[in-house]
Design a protein around this motif. Sequence first.
Motif, PDB file in Angstrom:
ATOM      1  N   MET A  60       0.835  -1.186   0.000  1.00 13.14           N
ATOM      2  CA  MET A  60       0.000   0.000   0.000  1.00 13.14           C
ATOM      3  C   MET A  60       0.874   1.242   0.000  1.00 13.14           C
ATOM      4  N   THR A  61       0.596   2.195  -0.875  1.00 11.31           N
ATOM      5  CA  THR A  61       1.366   3.425  -0.934  1.00 11.31           C
ATOM      6  C   THR A  61       0.910   4.374   0.159  1.00 11.31           C
ATOM      7  N   SER A  62       1.780   5.380   0.422  1.00 13.48           N
ATOM      8  CA  SER A  62       1.420   6.350   1.453  1.00 13.48           C
ATOM      9  C   SER A  62       0.385   7.350   0.945  1.00 13.48           C
ATOM     10  N   GLU A  63       0.293   7.505  -0.397  1.00 13.48           N
ATOM     11  CA  GLU A  63      -0.685   8.423  -0.962  1.00 13.48           C
ATOM     12  C   GLU A  63      -2.088   7.841  -0.816  1.00 13.48           C
ATOM     13  N   LYS A  64      -3.017   8.653  -0.345  1.00 14.01           N
ATOM     14  CA  LYS A  64      -4.368   8.163  -0.088  1.00 14.01           C
ATOM     15  C   LYS A  64      -5.375   8.859  -0.992  1.00 14.01           C
ATOM     16  N   LYS A  65      -6.260   8.070  -1.551  1.00 15.47           N
ATOM     17  CA  LYS A  65      -7.306   8.596  -2.423  1.00 15.47           C
ATOM     18  C   LYS A  65      -8.515   8.991  -1.575  1.00 15.47           C
ATOM     19  N   THR A  66      -9.040  10.190  -1.848  1.00 17.90           N
ATOM     20  CA  THR A  66     -10.240  10.646  -1.153  1.00 17.90           C
ATOM     21  C   THR A  66     -11.466  10.333  -2.000  1.00 17.90           C
ATOM     22  N   VAL A  67     -12.447   9.693  -1.381  1.00 21.11           N
ATOM     23  CA  VAL A  67     -13.682   9.319  -2.079  1.00 21.11           C
ATOM     24  C   VAL A  67     -14.880   9.712  -1.220  1.00 21.11           C
ATOM     25  N   ARG A  68     -16.003   9.873  -1.883  1.00 24.81           N
ATOM     26  CA  ARG A  68     -17.245  10.149  -1.159  1.00 24.81           C
ATOM     27  C   ARG A  68     -17.901   8.812  -0.850  1.00 24.81           C
ATOM     28  N   ALA A  69     -18.253   8.629   0.407  1.00 22.23           N
ATOM     29  CA  ALA A  69     -18.782   7.348   0.863  1.00 22.23           C
ATOM     30  C   ALA A  69     -20.071   7.546   1.635  1.00 22.23           C
ATOM     31  N   ALA A  70     -20.932   6.543   1.589  1.00 19.07           N
ATOM     32  CA  ALA A  70     -22.239   6.629   2.260  1.00 19.07           C
ATOM     33  C   ALA A  70     -22.534   5.349   3.016  1.00 19.07           C
ATOM     34  N   ALA A  71     -23.068   5.501   4.207  1.00 24.00           N
ATOM     35  CA  ALA A  71     -23.616   4.387   4.977  1.00 24.00           C
ATOM     36  C   ALA A  71     -25.131   4.578   5.041  1.00 24.00           C
ATOM     37  N   ILE A  72     -25.848   3.490   4.816  1.00 25.11           N
ATOM     38  CA  ILE A  72     -27.303   3.556   4.694  1.00 25.11           C
ATOM     39  C   ILE A  72     -27.974   3.008   5.948  1.00 25.11           C
ATOM     40  N   GLN A  73     -28.994   3.728   6.396  1.00 22.77           N
ATOM     41  CA  GLN A  73     -29.834   3.259   7.497  1.00 22.77           C
ATOM     42  C   GLN A  73     -31.197   2.863   6.939  1.00 22.77           C
ATOM     43  N   VAL A  74     -31.605   1.624   7.213  1.00 27.96           N
ATOM     44  CA  VAL A  74     -32.859   1.114   6.662  1.00 27.96           C
ATOM     45  C   VAL A  74     -33.906   0.978   7.764  1.00 27.96           C
ATOM     46  N   GLU A  75     -35.158   0.873   7.331  1.00 22.90           N
ATOM     47  CA  GLU A  75     -36.263   0.476   8.214  1.00 22.90           C
ATOM     48  C   GLU A  75     -36.883  -0.774   7.589  1.00 22.90           C
ATOM     49  N   ALA A  76     -36.161  -1.859   7.684  1.00 27.35           N
ATOM     50  CA  ALA A  76     -36.571  -3.109   7.047  1.00 27.35           C
ATOM     51  C   ALA A  76     -37.680  -3.793   7.849  1.00 27.35           C
ATOM     52  N   ARG A  77     -38.300  -4.795   7.206  1.00 25.20           N
ATOM     53  CA  ARG A  77     -39.383  -5.567   7.802  1.00 25.20           C
ATOM     54  C   ARG A  77     -38.950  -7.025   7.967  1.00 25.20           C
ATOM     55  N   VAL A  78     -39.595  -7.709   8.908  1.00 27.55           N
ATOM     56  CA  VAL A  78     -39.287  -9.119   9.148  1.00 27.55           C
ATOM     57  C   VAL A  78     -39.847  -9.968   8.012  1.00 27.55           C
ATOM     58  N   ALA A  79     -38.971 -10.701   7.320  1.00 28.46           N
ATOM     59  CA  ALA A  79     -39.333 -11.734   6.334  1.00 28.46           C
ATOM     60  C   ALA A  79     -40.028 -11.198   5.083  1.00 28.46           C
TER      61      ALA A  79
END
Length: 335
Positions: free
Chosen positions: A1-20
């Motif tokens: 791994m190089t010392s140079e780091k790439k900056t990216v836009r990232a997202a974490a998603i929050q869901v309201e899922a249902r059972v089954a």
Amino acid sequence: MTSEKKTVRAAAIQVEARVADIPWNIEHASRLVDEAVAQGAEIVALPEFFTTCIIYDERVFASSLPPENPALDMLKEKARRHRIHVGGSYLEMRNGDVYNTYVLVEPDGTVHRHDKDLPTMVENAFYVGGRDNGLMQTSLGPVGAAVCWETVRTQTVKRLRGQVALLMTGSHWWSEPGWKWFRNYWRGLHEGNGRLMARTPGTFAALVGAPLLHAGHASVIEGRMLVLPGTRLTLPMRTQLMGETQVIDGQGNLLARRRYQEGAGVAVADIALGAAAPRAEMPDAFWIPRLGPMLSFQWHHQNAAGKAAYRWAKRTGRLKVWEGMRNAQSADERL
């Protein structure tokens, strides 16, 4: 791994899922991935169990998917169309057993898999643990996958520490059972559990030394709680899933957050990909945080009860692939 780091836009998603409710949950997740992309995300994390919430409900025994399935198809389609990396976990059946499988899909359609090592409490009723190290070699560099309580165990840190450019994590983190007796006690447990959940992603990132996406659930779910291992004796329960969808930098600092009270949605921030020097010292123990006596008791009791339920479901033929998947396969065979 190089010392140079790439900056990216990232997202974490929050869901309201249902059972089954697998079709509804996949469509729900699909819409939220599109929302993340609309905000510029190049890397998107869905939570653990984005195809079904997990509680003791016998419909979940028939909610696993085969290795090729509609949830994975959705992720592949999003990855290719939007040129993103996207991941999340679901119940996957292979060779007669079910696993909690985290998949990471690259823009060219390449699929990486990680099976959660140890089911947590009632999860033992629905899947068995895997044996891989969670280290994925991708076009982003090495990515570490860790699911829910994998992020509170030192054995996970040992597998990934100093080796990854990014951590893709997600949880389905319960709260108290919603019982009416001893309400003050349960309220205190809920608040303490919330504090533990809130600090876990940052602590884990600081221990491993990498930026982290943590996706969560915000639903309130109802079902049953197993009472006595080896039996199907249960009590009703209603629990809040604790959310804490977060984007964390490589030092463990919080960049973006969505609490469960905010419901479904996305947390978006720019991250610098690449391994960092781990900022925190690893505890010489099995658990990273100190679990209180109630959580410790629940861990052992519910693990035993869940494992017995899994054996019963497998023996009686209840453990099976989702009916909608089988219907689709039958339709394909008729064409």
